[in-house]
Design an enzyme around this catalytic site. Structure first.
Site, short mmCIF file in Angstrom:
data_model
loop_
_atom_site.label_atom_id
_atom_site.label_comp_id
_atom_site.label_asym_id
_atom_site.label_seq_id
_atom_site.Cartn_x
_atom_site.Cartn_y
_atom_site.Cartn_z
N GLU A 51 -62.31 -0.73 52.26
CA GLU A 51 -62.49 0.03 51.27
C GLU A 51 -64.17 0.43 51.28
O GLU A 51 -64.41 1.58 50.93
CB GLU A 51 -62.04 -0.58 50.06
CG GLU A 51 -60.68 -0.53 49.92
CD GLU A 51 -60.07 -1.37 48.68
OE1 GLU A 51 -58.66 -1.33 48.63
OE2 GLU A 51 -60.66 -1.79 47.80
N TYR B 271 -55.23 4.89 48.16
CA TYR B 271 -54.30 4.13 47.67
C TYR B 271 -52.97 4.15 48.39
O TYR B 271 -51.82 3.97 47.78
CB TYR B 271 -53.83 4.31 46.28
CG TYR B 271 -54.90 3.94 45.11
CD1 TYR B 271 -54.61 2.50 44.98
CD2 TYR B 271 -55.50 4.51 44.48
CE1 TYR B 271 -55.32 1.73 44.10
CE2 TYR B 271 -56.50 3.75 43.48
CZ TYR B 271 -56.48 2.45 43.26
OH TYR B 271 -57.22 2.05 42.20
N LYS C 194 -63.26 3.73 37.51
CA LYS C 194 -62.37 4.71 37.44
C LYS C 194 -62.69 5.79 36.45
O LYS C 194 -63.42 5.77 35.66
CB LYS C 194 -60.88 4.16 36.98
CG LYS C 194 -60.45 3.16 38.24
CD LYS C 194 -58.96 2.76 37.88
CE LYS C 194 -58.39 1.83 38.84
NZ LYS C 194 -56.93 1.52 38.89
N HIS D 258 -61.19 -0.88 39.50
CA HIS D 258 -60.70 -1.25 40.76
C HIS D 258 -61.21 -2.29 41.33
O HIS D 258 -62.59 -2.24 41.38
CB HIS D 258 -60.31 -0.17 41.70
CG HIS D 258 -59.95 -0.78 42.85
ND1 HIS D 258 -58.79 -0.93 43.50
CD2 HIS D 258 -60.87 -0.98 44.41
CE1 HIS D 258 -58.71 -1.47 44.80
NE2 HIS D 258 -59.88 -1.34 45.33
N ASN E 182 -56.84 2.24 33.78
CA ASN E 182 -57.37 0.81 33.49
C ASN E 182 -58.86 0.67 34.24
O ASN E 182 -59.34 -0.71 34.34
CB ASN E 182 -56.31 -0.25 34.27
CG ASN E 182 -56.25 -0.18 35.70
OD1 ASN E 182 -56.76 0.72 36.15
ND2 ASN E 182 -55.51 -0.97 36.41
P1 ATP Z 1 -56.48 -1.94 41.42
O1 ATP Z 1 -56.02 -2.00 43.02
O2 ATP Z 1 -56.79 -0.52 41.12
O3 ATP Z 1 -57.91 -2.68 41.48
P2 ATP Z 1 -54.62 -3.77 40.76
O4 ATP Z 1 -54.80 -4.69 42.10
O5 ATP Z 1 -54.72 -4.96 39.62
O6 ATP Z 1 -55.46 -2.58 40.44
P3 ATP Z 1 -52.32 -2.64 41.99
O7 ATP Z 1 -50.85 -3.31 41.88
O8 ATP Z 1 -52.94 -2.78 43.37
O9 ATP Z 1 -53.17 -3.37 40.64
O10 ATP Z 1 -51.89 -1.21 41.30
C1 ATP Z 1 -52.98 -0.27 41.83
C2 ATP Z 1 -53.30 0.54 40.62
O11 ATP Z 1 -51.98 1.19 40.37
C3 ATP Z 1 -53.57 -0.24 39.10
O12 ATP Z 1 -54.82 -0.45 39.06
C4 ATP Z 1 -53.05 0.76 38.29
O13 ATP Z 1 -53.88 1.80 37.88
C5 ATP Z 1 -51.76 1.68 38.83
N1 ATP Z 1 -50.41 0.84 38.60
C6 ATP Z 1 -50.08 -0.13 38.80
N2 ATP Z 1 -48.68 -0.52 38.25
C7 ATP Z 1 -48.56 0.59 37.84
C8 ATP Z 1 -47.50 0.85 36.80
N3 ATP Z 1 -46.44 0.33 36.46
N4 ATP Z 1 -47.76 2.31 36.20
C9 ATP Z 1 -48.54 3.10 36.30
N5 ATP Z 1 -49.80 2.87 37.24
C10 ATP Z 1 -49.63 1.53 37.72
MG MG Z 2 -54.85 -3.35 43.99
#
Ligand code: ATP
Ligand code: MG
Length: 131
Positions: free
Chosen positions: A120, A43, A3, A109, A106
């Site tokens: 994807e 997303y 990211k 992804h 974070n």
């Molecule tokens: P990713 O899909 O990016 O690998 P993930 O599967 O661990 O992450 P998801 O629940 O799919 O988590 O959320 C997608 C992304 O949205 C997260 O990686 C994070 O960057 C963002 N996100 C999730 N929860 C929050 C939150 N409460 N506040 C801000 N951003 C969030």
């Molecule tokens: Mg995810």
């Protein structure tokens, strides 16, 4: 995907080294910048979540590295390697524990299923770009 926060902070090399050491094979890879429209499309499953706007803005704020990785049980193995969504909850030694700044910024992804990994992968790469 690496990211924008991790790319901007100079962590491409460290993250790729950790991915290599964990035994993933790189099938495809490129650096690019997503438009807000393309980040929103990527997303789209989170469209109704309160953080969607912030997420799309962040994901289009700088360059990212997209890759397709191959390994037995790759989805689960990669999620183990990257750690919990919120780096505060991520295990020691995981990519997010080492490199993520916050739950929003974070570092990486990972796909959440084989089906979404295929979708994807096709979002970023044509057949000619997969090896
Ligand atoms: P990713 O899909 O990016 O690998 P993930 O599967 O661990 O992450 P998801 O629940 O799919 O988590 O959320 C997608 C992304 O949205 C997260 O990686 C994070 O960057 C963002 N996100 C999730 N929860 C929050 C939150 N409460 N506040 C801000 N951003 C969030
Ligand atoms: Mg995810």
């Amino acid at each position: 995907m690496i990211k924008p926060d991790a790319v901007a902070n100079g962590h491409i090399g460290g993250i790729l080294a950790q991915i290599n050491e964990a035994g993933f094979r790189i099938v495809a890879m490129k650096m690019l910048r997503l438009s807000t429209e393309k980040a929103g499309e990527f997303y789209a499953v989170h469209k109704e979540r309160p953080f969607y706007g912030e997420l799309v803005e962040f994901m289009s704020s700088g360059h990212i590295v997209a890759a397709i990785l191959e390994k037995d049980n790759a989805v689960e193995e990669f999620r183990k390697l990257i750690g919990a969504t919120n780096p505060a909850n991520a295990e020691e030694g995981t990519i997010r524990k080492k490199y993520a700044e916050s739950i929003g910024r974070n570092a990486v992804h990972g796909s959440d299923s084989d089906e979404n990994a295929a979708i994807e992968g096709n979002f970023f790469f044509s057949g000619l770009e997969k090896f």
